[in-house]
Design a protein around this motif. Structure first.
Motif, PDB file in Angstrom:
ATOM      1  N   ILE A  29      60.979  63.939  49.209  1.00 24.01           N
ATOM      2  CA  ILE A  29      60.869  64.069  50.655  1.00 24.01           C
ATOM      3  C   ILE A  29      61.049  62.696  51.281  1.00 24.01           C
ATOM      4  O   ILE A  29      60.353  61.756  50.953  1.00 24.01           O
ATOM      5  CB  ILE A  29      59.499  64.656  51.063  1.00 24.01           C
ATOM      6  N   SER A  49      62.541  79.994  55.273  1.00 22.84           N
ATOM      7  CA  SER A  49      61.819  78.874  55.865  1.00 22.84           C
ATOM      8  C   SER A  49      61.373  79.199  57.284  1.00 22.84           C
ATOM      9  O   SER A  49      60.257  78.850  57.687  1.00 22.84           O
ATOM     10  CB  SER A  49      62.691  77.620  55.873  1.00 22.84           C
ATOM     11  N   ARG A  57      65.619  72.976  50.388  1.00 23.54           N
ATOM     12  CA  ARG A  57      66.275  71.872  49.688  1.00 23.54           C
ATOM     13  C   ARG A  57      67.781  72.000  49.918  1.00 23.54           C
ATOM     14  O   ARG A  57      68.373  73.028  49.639  1.00 23.54           O
ATOM     15  CB  ARG A  57      65.973  71.893  48.198  1.00 23.54           C
ATOM     16  N   LYS A  63      64.759  67.463  50.987  1.00 26.09           N
ATOM     17  CA  LYS A  63      63.832  68.567  51.197  1.00 26.09           C
ATOM     18  C   LYS A  63      63.100  68.337  52.509  1.00 26.09           C
ATOM     19  O   LYS A  63      62.556  67.271  52.742  1.00 26.09           O
ATOM     20  CB  LYS A  63      62.846  68.634  50.033  1.00 26.09           C
TER      21      LYS A  63
END
Length: 87
Positions: A29, A49, A57, A63
């Motif tokens: 991240i 999401s 990702r 990500k």
């Protein structure tokens, strides 16, 4: 009879907190980097999401949790290269 308060690790906020802590520990991240480019991600992952709030990702390995209009940013060169090698 037990209640959710009797078992704090069985879901709810405790689960979300653990998932967030795990994501923050991941070294992939990179805060802010996703804001510079639009990345390629599978469509079903974008929908997932949007429904769950879980990060996605990209092909390049970034990500993050999508939340901005990808049309306003240039395409990530790494994602583009990987995508073009797949077709």
């Amino acid at each position: 009879m037990s209640t959710p308060l009797d078992r704090p690790d069985d879901g709810g906020v405790a689960t979300l907190d653990r998932e967030l802590e795990e994501l923050l520990r991941e070294k992939n991240i990179e805060p802010g980097d996703h804001e510079r480019f639009s990345h390629y991600v599978k469509k079903d992952k974008i929908l997932e999401s949007a429904l769950t709030g879980k990060p996605v990702r990209a092909l390049c390995g970034k990500k993050w949790t999508p939340g901005r209009d990808p049309e306003k940013f240039p395409i990530c060169p790494t994602c583009k290269e990987i995508y073009e090698s797949m077709i």
